[in-house]
Design a protein around this motif. Structure first.
Motif, short mmCIF file in Angstrom:
data_model
loop_
_atom_site.label_atom_id
_atom_site.label_comp_id
_atom_site.label_asym_id
_atom_site.label_seq_id
_atom_site.Cartn_x
_atom_site.Cartn_y
_atom_site.Cartn_z
N THR A 116 92.92 7.93 -68.90
CA THR A 116 94.31 8.11 -69.34
C THR A 116 94.31 9.30 -70.28
OG1 THR A 116 94.89 5.77 -69.16
CG2 THR A 116 96.24 7.10 -70.63
N LEU A 117 95.27 10.20 -70.07
CA LEU A 117 95.39 11.39 -70.91
C LEU A 117 96.72 11.36 -71.62
CD1 LEU A 117 94.51 14.28 -71.77
CD2 LEU A 117 95.65 15.11 -69.68
N ARG A 118 96.68 11.55 -72.92
CA ARG A 118 97.94 11.61 -73.66
C ARG A 118 97.81 12.57 -74.84
NH1 ARG A 118 97.96 6.91 -77.67
NH2 ARG A 118 100.21 6.87 -77.43
N THR A 119 98.94 12.99 -75.37
CA THR A 119 98.91 13.77 -76.60
C THR A 119 99.34 12.83 -77.73
OG1 THR A 119 101.18 14.52 -76.24
CG2 THR A 119 99.40 15.98 -75.51
N VAL A 120 98.84 13.13 -78.92
CA VAL A 120 99.17 12.30 -80.08
C VAL A 120 99.49 13.20 -81.26
CG1 VAL A 120 97.81 10.28 -79.41
CG2 VAL A 120 96.70 12.13 -80.68
N GLU A 121 100.13 12.61 -82.24
CA GLU A 121 100.40 13.34 -83.48
C GLU A 121 99.11 13.38 -84.30
OE1 GLU A 121 103.26 14.95 -84.03
OE2 GLU A 121 103.80 14.27 -82.02
N CYS A 122 99.16 14.09 -85.42
CA CYS A 122 97.98 14.34 -86.25
C CYS A 122 97.09 13.09 -86.40
CB CYS A 122 98.41 14.82 -87.62
SG CYS A 122 97.03 15.14 -88.73
N ILE A 123 95.81 13.28 -86.13
CA ILE A 123 94.87 12.16 -86.26
C ILE A 123 93.86 12.42 -87.38
CG2 ILE A 123 95.16 11.08 -84.00
CD1 ILE A 123 92.94 12.74 -82.88
N GLY A 124 94.28 13.27 -88.31
CA GLY A 124 93.56 13.38 -89.57
C GLY A 124 92.36 14.32 -89.58
N GLY A 125 92.26 15.20 -88.62
CA GLY A 125 91.13 16.13 -88.64
C GLY A 125 91.58 17.58 -88.59
N CYS A 126 92.67 17.87 -89.29
CA CYS A 126 93.33 19.18 -89.18
C CYS A 126 92.38 20.35 -89.42
CB CYS A 126 94.49 19.26 -90.15
SG CYS A 126 95.56 17.83 -90.11
N GLY A 127 91.40 20.18 -90.28
CA GLY A 127 90.46 21.26 -90.59
C GLY A 127 89.49 21.54 -89.47
N TRP A 128 89.47 20.68 -88.46
CA TRP A 128 88.53 20.82 -87.34
C TRP A 128 89.26 20.90 -86.01
CZ3 TRP A 128 88.00 17.29 -91.32
CH2 TRP A 128 86.96 17.54 -92.20
N ALA A 129 90.45 21.46 -86.05
CA ALA A 129 91.28 21.55 -84.85
C ALA A 129 90.58 22.39 -83.76
CB ALA A 129 92.62 22.18 -85.21
N THR A 130 90.78 22.06 -82.55
CA THR A 130 91.60 20.98 -82.01
C THR A 130 90.80 19.69 -81.96
OG1 THR A 130 92.98 22.44 -80.68
CG2 THR A 130 92.78 20.20 -79.90
N VAL A 131 91.45 18.60 -82.35
CA VAL A 131 90.78 17.31 -82.36
C VAL A 131 91.20 16.51 -81.14
CG1 VAL A 131 90.39 15.19 -83.66
CG2 VAL A 131 90.75 17.35 -84.88
N VAL A 132 90.21 15.94 -80.47
CA VAL A 132 90.46 15.10 -79.30
C VAL A 132 89.78 13.75 -79.56
CG1 VAL A 132 90.09 14.81 -76.82
CG2 VAL A 132 90.50 17.10 -77.76
N ALA A 133 90.55 12.69 -79.47
CA ALA A 133 89.97 11.35 -79.59
C ALA A 133 89.63 10.85 -78.19
CB ALA A 133 90.95 10.40 -80.28
N VAL A 134 88.37 10.57 -77.98
CA VAL A 134 87.92 10.02 -76.71
C VAL A 134 87.45 8.61 -76.98
CG1 VAL A 134 86.30 10.23 -74.79
CG2 VAL A 134 87.23 12.29 -75.88
N ASN A 135 88.17 7.65 -76.43
CA ASN A 135 87.87 6.24 -76.69
C ASN A 135 87.77 5.97 -78.19
OD1 ASN A 135 87.79 5.84 -73.89
ND2 ASN A 135 85.62 6.37 -73.82
N ASN A 136 88.72 6.54 -78.94
CA ASN A 136 88.85 6.36 -80.39
C ASN A 136 87.77 7.06 -81.22
OD1 ASN A 136 91.23 4.77 -80.36
ND2 ASN A 136 90.00 2.99 -79.75
N ARG A 137 86.92 7.86 -80.59
CA ARG A 137 85.94 8.64 -81.36
C ARG A 137 86.37 10.10 -81.33
NH1 ARG A 137 79.86 7.02 -80.59
NH2 ARG A 137 79.86 8.22 -82.51
N HIS A 138 86.47 10.68 -82.51
CA HIS A 138 87.01 12.02 -82.60
C HIS A 138 85.98 13.09 -82.24
CE1 HIS A 138 90.48 10.81 -85.54
NE2 HIS A 138 90.42 10.08 -84.46
N ARG A 139 86.43 14.02 -81.42
CA ARG A 139 85.62 15.21 -81.13
C ARG A 139 86.32 16.37 -81.81
NH1 ARG A 139 82.25 14.41 -75.86
NH2 ARG A 139 82.38 12.15 -75.76
#
Ligand code: FES
Length: 159
Positions: A116-139
């Motif tokens: 499932t692919l979706r976009t989300v609002e800020c997930i708290g890693g703005c200094g490391w953009a772009t942040v992608v959460a894969v199964n709730n683990r941030h990349r």
């Protein structure tokens, strides 16, 4: 030894609030966790029964918040932050790369139920953009060029 039922656990949540309706959010979170990461009609009925509210009331709450899923998600949930910091660092290109790689539009789930692919609002890693959460683990610091490798890695994972 007796195991607490879903109903019992919702009663514990309910006891923490003066009004049972106030327990709807944690009860929905519990239901979502117990129903494989989404809220089916059955999940809404269980929450409603446990809180003496209607399933429609529960749905009205769940449909407002992004954290509740009203459709069964894929085995892998890919969430690309599209908020400002990520947007200026190429989030849209990352989203497009995932869409191409998965053959999906944002918001969709692959026919095989894997992604499932979706976009989300800020997930708290703005200094490391772009942040992608894969199964709730941030990349962190994800670029479009990283996407094929991420998808390949996930495809190799055993169910
Ligand atoms: S804007 Fe993307 S993590 Fe904050």
């Amino acid at each position: 030894m007796a195991t607490d039922t879903f109903y019992d656990r919702v009663q514990e949540l309910r006891a923490e609030y003066p009004d049972p309706r106030s327990a709807v959010m944690p009860a929905l979170q519990l239901a979502q966790a117990e129903h494989g990461g989404w809220l089916s009609e059955e999940a809404f009925r269980e929450v409603a029964d446990a809180l003496d509210v209607t399933p429609a009331f529960c749905l009205s709450i769940a449909s407002f918040y992004d954290m509740f899923r009203l459709e069964r998600p894929g085995r892998h949930m890919i969430e690309v932050c599209s908020n400002v910091s990520c947007a200026v660092r190429g989030a849209q290109q990352v989203v497009r790369a995932f869409e191409r790689e998965l053959g999906l539009e944002t918001g969709g789930t692959s026919d095989d139920g894997e992604f499932t692919l979706r976009t989300v609002e800020c997930i708290g890693g703005c200094g490391w953009a772009t942040v992608v959460a894969v199964n709730n683990r941030h990349r962190l610091n994800v670029q479009a060029a990283d996407v094929p490798g991420i998808v390949e890695e996930l495809r190799r994972e055993q169910p």
